[in-house]
Design an enzyme around this catalytic site. Structure first.
Site, PDB file in Angstrom:
ATOM      1  N   GLY A   1      26.621  38.028 -31.753  1.00  0.00           N
ATOM      2  CA  GLY A   1      25.833  37.932 -30.536  1.00  0.00           C
ATOM      3  C   GLY A   1      25.873  36.544 -29.928  1.00  0.00           C
ATOM      4  CB  VAL A   2      25.354  35.520 -26.417  1.00  0.00           C
ATOM      5  CG1 VAL A   2      24.010  36.124 -26.066  1.00  0.00           C
ATOM      6  CG2 VAL A   2      25.623  34.281 -25.575  1.00  0.00           C
ATOM      7  N   GLY A   3      24.584  33.022 -28.431  1.00  0.00           N
ATOM      8  CA  GLY A   3      23.529  32.080 -28.781  1.00  0.00           C
ATOM      9  C   GLY A   3      23.857  31.278 -30.023  1.00  0.00           C
ATOM     10  CB  SER A   4      22.083  28.407 -31.529  1.00  0.00           C
ATOM     11  OG  SER A   4      22.135  27.584 -30.379  1.00  0.00           O
TER      12      SER A   4
ATOM     13  CD  GLU B   1      27.413  40.794 -24.376  1.00  0.00           C
ATOM     14  OE1 GLU B   1      27.028  41.974 -24.392  1.00  0.00           O
ATOM     15  OE2 GLU B   1      26.622  39.830 -24.390  1.00  0.00           O
TER      16      GLU B   1
ATOM     17  CG  ASN C   1      17.845  34.551 -22.941  1.00  0.00           C
ATOM     18  OD1 ASN C   1      17.113  33.791 -22.303  1.00  0.00           O
ATOM     19  ND2 ASN C   1      18.543  34.149 -23.961  1.00  0.00           N
TER      20      ASN C   1
ATOM     21  N   GLY D   1      24.100  42.692 -24.376  1.00  0.00           N
ATOM     22  CA  GLY D   1      24.941  43.701 -25.005  1.00  0.00           C
ATOM     23  C   GLY D   1      24.556  44.006 -26.434  1.00  0.00           C
TER      24      GLY D   1
END
Lengths: 488, 488
Positions: free
Chosen positions: A265-268, A292, A382, A386
């Site tokens: 997933g997106v992010g740190s 994604e 946010n 996805g």
């Protein structure tokens, strides 16, 4: 593979007879209450000059802005501060717009990324007046997207008019990455003909009706991309627990016997979790990233050949990551594919390749329900993005998060205040404390495992006290609703 | 279409050299703590004689029973009363097992139907010792399922041993209905090659390694299928509201311009909603049913040609419906396809044909979250079944339910106590009061619309009072967690 055969052939930024406009002229073309479909995903590849011109125009605007995913400050900060956005889909990642959404001053709904293009095309989400798209090159009836694809091909097709920003800060060489397969609408939709994760099945350019193109604006303003927190002790411990699990799973799961397809997933947290690829011994197995967004952590792994290919809908790199990619684009290009989000996030593709999905969360409950979006059940961070596209269709859906917030608030709770992923969608939950493999467990068994393996040690007594009390109510999934949110 | 070309060729119930056993002998073959994969879905097509023999055997049993969907009284009543079931997946619809599950005496987890076969094959849900399958015919290395398919092909393949019940009460003519396409495991999974809803893409029989077959039992015990409540005034009002909406949607939704693909959930509400097909003027459009179960309401519509084809994984008919079908099997056969649940419920197929899915629920909240499974958030009713397979992947997901229970308890609430379908998965909610089209609305807008259109008039003031109070907390999705479950 048809890799590259029709790509890399554009040598000019602006080709043929297209109308060149200033940003101000283009902004003037956008009605005050227009619905604007913008490119942009993972905080890159979004239009910059025209939004800034709109923000500076001192007009009374009430725009609806539909992006692919998150965009930069030129839209979600500058236009917000100009009070120009009335409605916004499907995701945002900047404090200025987040605040107005949570005050109820911007109407927002977070939507699944996979189906967002379909929703725009026939789902009554928004009727696009204008598509405002960043490109590395444009011609009469075609454009090449820049650092993200998202739902750009759909927005270009659906909008009445098209405005293009050609951005000289984005390398023209990005053109070799795109694979812009367009899905037909149901009921005549064909199977997505992807048989390998790194295969290219569509054109490298998005076509459009040339009469739609009302203006092309030149700019050289770079993306304002994400910055990632360096992994700390907690992230490393989560990553270690995840790596230990994956090593065991490789030995027992037949779908991982020969090749492994991963998504983070997106992010740190997602970026930190990529480290597991370096930690786990995959033996002879090829590892592909089928996600994604492509984040910084993958660049070294691609360069070292530890990851054979990476496909995504966005190069959601930090500024440093962008520099590294752009300087070595020719070396990276054969192994990176940028697809429309309707392909990268499709249930069909995620299921077909048996993707192992690793996504983060705000909180999880002991029964395996996951809150990814709303703090306290009320204040959106946010959006769902996805994450559910993967967790719902992955044969192995993993949620990774710290057991507590930095401030010491438990993230493993009896009942999440907002559910984005249900108990039916999540297989494994991992924190820095340990890992709970929830597969095949009843709710009561899940709760016991979650408390023992994932909760912070200082929260375990309170969680067990809650479960004891809830047990008196009984049920397949015990709860005491009077204390479910007030359990400490 | 390859319709029927390899079907209808079996003339004997038992073919070749297979070992014929009594039910008692077969039951004796099953270990006391065995994990048994049984056929059965929609309360039909499940094994009967061997479960009854197990229940009568006075053995100390602790079985794990994995079915396709719901089964009849021979399993979920008789075996439960014999205290023989320790663990059960993924769905049940009988009071005896439900009670033990809610007392925590049977470990149960409701699972999505689409991916259940995959979970058994490689997801660590259960390692099958025995597959116990009802068939209309069996031979050396093949069988023909009866009134349901579910995950029978997977269970037959995954189990160490196979026991078959050949049931003379099920017409041999059912063989023409089955289309048993088997999906490969990821990452070598192919696209499902279905291009028309009524197409047949697989064999009519399930093949197995003949050495697995340890015994064949003959029986002539009929299914104990569902009985449906006749639609009352409330169901008719819901159906009318739904019909009015569909009529409008036909005019505006491009994916419904030429052909319409519909799914209705299992149960009395689903069966009642089928009436909309008779009410709405579909013009020249072909209407196909592409669902999980085929219920009584569809038979007349198929006979009248109002529905061109119906495909599902179960003939979940009432006893009367079974009689009607069985007496006219040759007339119905060309228009009915029975598929594995891994095809009928697959995200890929639901998305490809743009299915309009109509499913019922226990309760919904004003933000569009749906509880389909757990009363009071704790006590399971039947399970999630395939409802999320459709609602998550449908381009138009509709939830239909009365605004109150028969006892007057609101079904439209501020916050559901259990979430099976999130706000991101549901497009439209319809009650007997009206219909809320939630597409493109923010949470605050959704709440207003839901209260005005769907809530019972006598609940609206309380709901608005809650929303006023919640609005003080603010947020994208206002809640006051102290009163979310205690709002009246």
């Amino acid at each position: 593979m048809t890799r590259g055969t029709t790509r890399g052939t554009v040598t000019e930024r602006v080709n043929g007879d297209v109308p060149l406009w200033s940003a101000g002229e283009a902004a003037g073309r956008i009605d005050a209450d227009a619905t604007v479909g913008v490119s942009g995903f993972g905080s890159v590849g979004y239009p910059k000059a025209v939004p800034l011109a709109l923000a500076d125009a001192e007009r009374d605007l009430s725009l609806t802005v539909v992006s692919g995913g998150s965009v930069g400050e030129e839209i979600d900060t500058a236009l917000v501060e100009a009070d120009a956005i009335e409605r916004r889909y499907p995701f945002q990642a900047r404090p200025e717009i987040r605040e107005l959404i949570n005050e109820g001053r911007v109407a927002f709904h977070d939507r699944h990324i996979s189906s967002l293009g379909d929703e725009v095309a026939y789902g009554r989400l928004a009727d696009l007046d204008v598509a405002l798209i960043e490109a590395v090159a444009v011609g009469e009836g075609w454009l090449v997207p820049s650092t993200s694809v998202g739902h750009t091909p759909t927005y270009v097709e659906q909008a009445d008019e098209l405005l293009v920003e050609v951005n000289d800060a984005q390398p023209l060489g990005l053109q070799v990455l795109h694979d812009l397969y367009r899905r037909e609408a149901p009921p005549d939709r064909e199977p997505i003909p992807l048989t390998r994760p790194d295969e290219r099945i569509g054109p490298g350019r998005t076509r459009f009706d040339p009469s739609k193109l009302v203006g092309v604006v030149r700019t050289d303003r770079p993306d304002t991309p994400y910055s990632f927190r360096a992994p700390g002790e907690t992230e490393r411990a989560i990553s270690d627990n995840l790596a230990a699990f994956l090593a065991e799973e490789l030995d027992r799961n037949p779908i991982l016997a020969e090749r492994v397809h991963l998504q983070f997933g997106v992010g740190s947290i997602g970026n930190a979790m990529v480290e597991v690829i370096d930690t786990v011994d995959f033996g002879d197995r090829a590892v592909h990233y089928l996600g994604e967004v492509l984040q910084d952590g993958l660049l070294d792994l691609l360069a070292a050949g530890q990851v054979e290919s990476a496909s995504a809908t966005s190069l959601a790199l930090s500024a440093d990551g962008q520099d590294r990619l752009f300087e070595n684009l020719d070396a990276y290009a054969p192994d990176i594919v940028l697809r429309p989000a309707s392909v990268s996030n499709s249930a069909e593709v995620v299921d077909r390749f048996g993707v192992v999905g690793v996504n983060s969360a705000l909180s999880v409950d002991v029964y395996g329900n996951v809150n990814s979006t709303h703090l306290g059940g009320t204040h959106v961070v946010n959006g769902i993005g996805g994450s559910a596209d993967f967790s719902r269709n992955c044969p192995l859906a993993i949620v990774a998060l710290p057991s507590r917030t930095d401030g010491g608030t438990p993230r493993v709770v009896p009942m999440v205040t907002h559910v984005d992923h249900t108990e039916h969608d999540v297989d494994v939950i991992v924190t820095e404390q340990g890992l709970a493999d929830l597969r095949g467990l009843s709710p009561r068994e899940r709760a016991e495992r979650m408390v023992a393996a994932c909760a912070h040690p200082d929260d375990r007594d309170d969680l067990r006290a809650y479960l004891d009390r809830a047990g008196r109510t009984g049920g397949n999934l015990p709860h005491d609703l009077d204390f479910a949110f007030d359990w400490r």
